[in-house]
Design a protein around this motif. Sequence first.
Motif, PDB file in Angstrom:
ATOM      1  N   SER A  71       4.957 -37.218 -17.024  1.00 40.33           N
ATOM      2  CA  SER A  71       3.985 -38.216 -16.588  1.00 40.33           C
ATOM      3  C   SER A  71       2.718 -38.068 -17.419  1.00 40.33           C
ATOM      4  N   ARG A  72       1.857 -39.071 -17.342  1.00 36.33           N
ATOM      5  CA  ARG A  72       0.603 -39.025 -18.076  1.00 36.33           C
ATOM      6  C   ARG A  72      -0.490 -39.717 -17.288  1.00 36.33           C
ATOM      7  N   ASP A  73      -1.707 -39.279 -17.520  1.00 35.04           N
ATOM      8  CA  ASP A  73      -2.886 -39.901 -16.923  1.00 35.04           C
ATOM      9  C   ASP A  73      -3.788 -40.298 -18.086  1.00 35.04           C
ATOM     10  N   ASN A  74      -3.738 -41.564 -18.459  1.00 36.57           N
ATOM     11  CA  ASN A  74      -4.500 -41.999 -19.628  1.00 36.57           C
ATOM     12  C   ASN A  74      -6.006 -41.923 -19.407  1.00 36.57           C
ATOM     13  N   ALA A  75      -6.450 -42.001 -18.174  1.00 42.58           N
ATOM     14  CA  ALA A  75      -7.883 -41.894 -17.885  1.00 42.58           C
ATOM     15  C   ALA A  75      -8.392 -40.477 -18.151  1.00 42.58           C
ATOM     16  N   LYS A  76      -7.480 -39.504 -18.071  1.00 43.14           N
ATOM     17  CA  LYS A  76      -7.852 -38.104 -18.295  1.00 43.14           C
ATOM     18  C   LYS A  76      -7.339 -37.566 -19.621  1.00 43.14           C
ATOM     19  N   ASN A  77      -6.695 -38.440 -20.423  1.00 43.03           N
ATOM     20  CA  ASN A  77      -6.119 -37.996 -21.706  1.00 43.03           C
ATOM     21  C   ASN A  77      -5.202 -36.789 -21.524  1.00 43.03           C
ATOM     22  N   THR A  78      -4.412 -36.830 -20.481  1.00 45.82           N
ATOM     23  CA  THR A  78      -3.597 -35.673 -20.138  1.00 45.82           C
ATOM     24  C   THR A  78      -2.142 -36.051 -19.918  1.00 45.82           C
ATOM     25  N   LEU A  79      -1.271 -35.213 -20.410  1.00 45.53           N
ATOM     26  CA  LEU A  79       0.172 -35.323 -20.265  1.00 45.53           C
ATOM     27  C   LEU A  79       0.657 -34.169 -19.410  1.00 45.53           C
ATOM     28  N   TYR A  80       1.694 -34.434 -18.612  1.00 42.75           N
ATOM     29  CA  TYR A  80       2.243 -33.406 -17.730  1.00 42.75           C
ATOM     30  C   TYR A  80       3.759 -33.301 -17.918  1.00 42.75           C
ATOM     31  N   LEU A  81       4.274 -32.130 -17.599  1.00 40.33           N
ATOM     32  CA  LEU A  81       5.718 -31.937 -17.498  1.00 40.33           C
ATOM     33  C   LEU A  81       5.961 -31.060 -16.281  1.00 40.33           C
ATOM     34  N   GLN A  82       6.506 -31.666 -15.233  1.00 34.90           N
ATOM     35  CA  GLN A  82       6.874 -30.911 -14.039  1.00 34.90           C
ATOM     36  C   GLN A  82       8.312 -30.428 -14.200  1.00 34.90           C
ATOM     37  N   MET A  83       8.492 -29.125 -14.102  1.00 29.11           N
ATOM     38  CA  MET A  83       9.810 -28.535 -14.321  1.00 29.11           C
ATOM     39  C   MET A  83      10.291 -27.857 -13.038  1.00 29.11           C
ATOM     40  N   HIS A  84      11.449 -28.253 -12.583  1.00 26.47           N
ATOM     41  CA  HIS A  84      12.052 -27.665 -11.393  1.00 26.47           C
ATOM     42  C   HIS A  84      13.398 -27.038 -11.767  1.00 26.47           C
ATOM     43  N   SER A  85      13.924 -26.218 -10.853  1.00 23.17           N
ATOM     44  CA  SER A  85      15.254 -25.606 -11.028  1.00 23.17           C
ATOM     45  C   SER A  85      15.399 -25.001 -12.413  1.00 23.17           C
ATOM     46  N   LEU A  86      14.408 -24.245 -12.810  1.00 22.92           N
ATOM     47  CA  LEU A  86      14.408 -23.682 -14.156  1.00 22.92           C
ATOM     48  C   LEU A  86      15.549 -22.701 -14.355  1.00 22.92           C
ATOM     49  N   LYS A  87      16.068 -22.702 -15.576  1.00 26.61           N
ATOM     50  CA  LYS A  87      17.190 -21.850 -15.945  1.00 26.61           C
ATOM     51  C   LYS A  87      16.767 -20.932 -17.081  1.00 26.61           C
TER      52      LYS A  87
END
Length: 130
Positions: A71-87
């Motif tokens: 996901s991204r928030d263009n108002a904050k110039n920020t990108l995210y990566l939510q990672m679940h069930s990591l291996k």
Amino acid sequence: QVQVVESGGGLVQAGGSLRLSCTASGMAFGNYLMGWFRQAPGKEREGVSCISGGSLGTYYADSVKGRFAISRDNAKNTLYLQMHSLKPEDTAMYYCAARYQGVYTNVKEYCTEPHLINYWGQGTQVTVSS
């Protein structure tokens, strides 16, 4: 001067979750496709997930589909990566990437061809223990 800075990596047990963040400066953030790539020791850099400037298009590598969410928030110039069930096989250095997308945007193409990326962050380490 463009800067791309990642944060949020760390050590987590298998099955756990992490959220990576990437903040960009010196660029018109909304005009850039943004993405996450990763590189494990001895392996090539691979695209994990990418998102178009307006968030209308996304791409996920088969290995992370259903577990990761970009996901991204263009108002904050920020990108995210939510990672679940990591291996354990998710262990790698994760890099934030930016590609000027112009009018034509092929999210998958840009996410699977690292040489097309304009800017890279320094990387944040993700280690998943078994």
